[in-house]
Design a protein around this motif. Structure first.
Motif, PDB file in Angstrom:
ATOM      1  N   VAL A  32      -9.730 -46.771 -45.876  1.00 36.35           N
ATOM      2  CA  VAL A  32     -10.878 -46.809 -44.981  1.00 36.35           C
ATOM      3  C   VAL A  32     -11.584 -48.140 -45.218  1.00 36.35           C
ATOM      4  N   GLU A  33     -11.946 -48.811 -44.128  1.00 35.10           N
ATOM      5  CA  GLU A  33     -12.628 -50.094 -44.232  1.00 35.10           C
ATOM      6  C   GLU A  33     -13.955 -49.996 -43.483  1.00 35.10           C
ATOM      7  N   ASP A  34     -15.011 -50.447 -44.138  1.00 38.75           N
ATOM      8  CA  ASP A  34     -16.348 -50.430 -43.557  1.00 38.75           C
ATOM      9  C   ASP A  34     -16.988 -51.780 -43.867  1.00 38.75           C
ATOM     10  N   GLY A  35     -16.920 -52.692 -42.906  1.00 36.34           N
ATOM     11  CA  GLY A  35     -17.443 -54.040 -43.136  1.00 36.34           C
ATOM     12  C   GLY A  35     -16.615 -54.736 -44.193  1.00 36.34           C
ATOM     13  N   ASP A  36     -17.253 -55.175 -45.268  1.00 33.27           N
ATOM     14  CA  ASP A  36     -16.529 -55.853 -46.344  1.00 33.27           C
ATOM     15  C   ASP A  36     -16.094 -54.894 -47.448  1.00 33.27           C
ATOM     16  N   ARG A  37     -16.405 -53.602 -47.312  1.00 32.94           N
ATOM     17  CA  ARG A  37     -15.988 -52.598 -48.299  1.00 32.94           C
ATOM     18  C   ARG A  37     -14.712 -51.927 -47.832  1.00 32.94           C
ATOM     19  N   LYS A  38     -13.810 -51.743 -48.757  1.00 29.08           N
ATOM     20  CA  LYS A  38     -12.536 -51.117 -48.443  1.00 29.08           C
ATOM     21  C   LYS A  38     -12.220 -50.107 -49.544  1.00 29.08           C
ATOM     22  N   ILE A  39     -11.848 -48.880 -49.146  1.00 28.53           N
ATOM     23  CA  ILE A  39     -11.471 -47.847 -50.112  1.00 28.53           C
ATOM     24  C   ILE A  39     -10.046 -47.419 -49.782  1.00 28.53           C
ATOM     25  N   ARG A  40      -9.202 -47.467 -50.790  1.00 28.83           N
ATOM     26  CA  ARG A  40      -7.806 -47.037 -50.625  1.00 28.83           C
ATOM     27  C   ARG A  40      -7.533 -45.962 -51.665  1.00 28.83           C
ATOM     28  N   VAL A  41      -6.985 -44.817 -51.210  1.00 24.07           N
ATOM     29  CA  VAL A  41      -6.628 -43.720 -52.098  1.00 24.07           C
ATOM     30  C   VAL A  41      -5.127 -43.527 -51.959  1.00 24.07           C
ATOM     31  N   LYS A  42      -4.439 -43.540 -53.106  1.00 27.38           N
ATOM     32  CA  LYS A  42      -2.983 -43.384 -53.117  1.00 27.38           C
ATOM     33  C   LYS A  42      -2.613 -42.245 -54.045  1.00 27.38           C
ATOM     34  N   ARG A  43      -1.471 -41.649 -53.755  1.00 31.45           N
ATOM     35  CA  ARG A  43      -0.894 -40.709 -54.699  1.00 31.45           C
ATOM     36  C   ARG A  43       0.585 -41.026 -54.812  1.00 31.45           C
ATOM     37  N   GLU A  44       1.108 -40.801 -55.970  1.00 33.49           N
ATOM     38  CA  GLU A  44       2.522 -41.086 -56.216  1.00 33.49           C
ATOM     39  C   GLU A  44       3.359 -39.942 -55.688  1.00 33.49           C
ATOM     40  N   LEU A  45       4.391 -40.277 -54.961  1.00 38.23           N
ATOM     41  CA  LEU A  45       5.334 -39.292 -54.466  1.00 38.23           C
ATOM     42  C   LEU A  45       6.703 -39.629 -55.026  1.00 38.23           C
ATOM     43  N   THR A  46       7.451 -38.634 -55.409  1.00 41.39           N
ATOM     44  CA  THR A  46       8.807 -38.866 -55.857  1.00 41.39           C
ATOM     45  C   THR A  46       9.688 -38.840 -54.619  1.00 41.39           C
ATOM     46  N   VAL A  47      10.202 -39.991 -54.242  1.00 37.76           N
ATOM     47  CA  VAL A  47      10.965 -40.124 -53.011  1.00 37.76           C
ATOM     48  C   VAL A  47      12.207 -39.248 -53.039  1.00 37.76           C
ATOM     49  N   ALA A  48      12.883 -39.183 -54.156  1.00 31.00           N
ATOM     50  CA  ALA A  48      14.115 -38.396 -54.242  1.00 31.00           C
ATOM     51  C   ALA A  48      13.839 -36.904 -54.110  1.00 31.00           C
ATOM     52  N   ALA A  49      12.664 -36.442 -54.551  1.00 34.54           N
ATOM     53  CA  ALA A  49      12.363 -35.014 -54.503  1.00 34.54           C
ATOM     54  C   ALA A  49      12.072 -34.530 -53.094  1.00 34.54           C
ATOM     55  N   ALA A  50      11.501 -35.374 -52.250  1.00 33.70           N
ATOM     56  CA  ALA A  50      11.125 -34.942 -50.902  1.00 33.70           C
ATOM     57  C   ALA A  50      12.329 -34.503 -50.082  1.00 33.70           C
ATOM     58  N   PRO A  51      13.434 -35.272 -50.014  1.00 32.51           N
ATOM     59  CA  PRO A  51      14.576 -34.791 -49.247  1.00 32.51           C
ATOM     60  C   PRO A  51      15.166 -33.513 -49.820  1.00 32.51           C
ATOM     61  N   VAL A  52      15.171 -33.365 -51.145  1.00 31.08           N
ATOM     62  CA  VAL A  52      15.716 -32.158 -51.750  1.00 31.08           C
ATOM     63  C   VAL A  52      14.886 -30.961 -51.335  1.00 31.08           C
ATOM     64  N   GLN A  53      13.549 -31.095 -51.378  1.00 28.92           N
ATOM     65  CA  GLN A  53      12.690 -30.004 -50.950  1.00 28.92           C
ATOM     66  C   GLN A  53      12.881 -29.714 -49.475  1.00 28.92           C
ATOM     67  N   HIS A  54      13.072 -30.759 -48.674  1.00 23.09           N
ATOM     68  CA  HIS A  54      13.245 -30.579 -47.241  1.00 23.09           C
ATOM     69  C   HIS A  54      14.535 -29.811 -46.952  1.00 23.09           C
ATOM     70  N   VAL A  55      15.601 -30.171 -47.628  1.00 22.55           N
ATOM     71  CA  VAL A  55      16.888 -29.505 -47.415  1.00 22.55           C
ATOM     72  C   VAL A  55      16.792 -28.057 -47.832  1.00 22.55           C
ATOM     73  N   VAL A  56      16.110 -27.777 -48.932  1.00 22.34           N
ATOM     74  CA  VAL A  56      15.952 -26.413 -49.403  1.00 22.34           C
ATOM     75  C   VAL A  56      15.042 -25.623 -48.467  1.00 22.34           C
ATOM     76  N   ALA A  57      14.005 -26.277 -47.930  1.00 18.91           N
ATOM     77  CA  ALA A  57      13.040 -25.579 -47.074  1.00 18.91           C
ATOM     78  C   ALA A  57      13.651 -25.158 -45.740  1.00 18.91           C
ATOM     79  N   ALA A  58      14.571 -25.930 -45.196  1.00 12.70           N
ATOM     80  CA  ALA A  58      15.140 -25.599 -43.894  1.00 12.70           C
ATOM     81  C   ALA A  58      15.886 -24.272 -43.917  1.00 12.70           C
TER      82      ALA A  58
END
Length: 161
Positions: free
Chosen positions: A32-58
């Motif tokens: 989010v950017e407001d004038g000269d202030r900028k706030i960035r929020v990140k979270r770490e995701l395990t890229v390899a885990a997402a496809p595995v969960q997706h395949v299992v979820a289907a």
């Protein structure tokens, strides 16, 4: 010193709200950017885990449908239908809605004939309703998602034959 103090001022409520948006919409980063202030929020995701969960979820999504007598015949033949039909996939992460609003009839149902450009369902992401349209004319042979179900990027949503 006042410039340093000004840079260190953070709206904790906004950061919490952004973090909740990350979790609720399964995003990895938001800024989010407001004038000269900028706030960035990140979270770490395990890229390899997402496809595995997706395949299992289907398959899990298909299993409850197999328990329903009317859907069991469609699930038994799901592999040939997927090969013969065209999978319409989610272009984003969000929440899938089968109708325009609660209580309204669904955009499409199994057996319905659609034209290219007809709305099949909506994927809501970040409070924006994104219509998912039919890429071609055909008959809806499978609905692979339920109303208000969270969906992943590239997740199969509908099969058009």
């Amino acid at each position: 010193m006042s410039d340093e103090h000004k840079q260190m001022r953070i709206d904790a409520g906004l950061v919490r709200e952004l973090a909740e948006l990350l979790s609720a919409n399964e995003l990895s980063e938001i800024e989010v950017e407001d004038g000269d202030r900028k706030i960035r929020v990140k979270r770490e995701l395990t890229v390899a885990a997402a496809p595995v969960q997706h395949v299992v979820a289907a398959p899990q999504a298909a299993s409850p449908a197999a328990a329903a007598p009317t859907a069991s015949a469609a699930d038994t033949a799901s592999t040939p239908m997927e090969q013969a039909g065209e999978l319409v996939r989610s272009p984003m992460v969000g929440t899938c809605y089968l109708s325009a609003e609660p209580g309204a009839p669904a955009f499409v149902g199994i057996g319905d004939t659609v034209k290219q450009g007809d709305t099949l369902l909506i994927v809501e992401a970040m409070k924006v309703m994104n219509p998912i349209v039919a890429p071609r004319a055909g008959k809806i042979t499978q609905l692979l998602v339920a109303n208000a179900q969270p969906v992943e990027f590239d997740q199969p949503l509908v099969v058009i034959e």
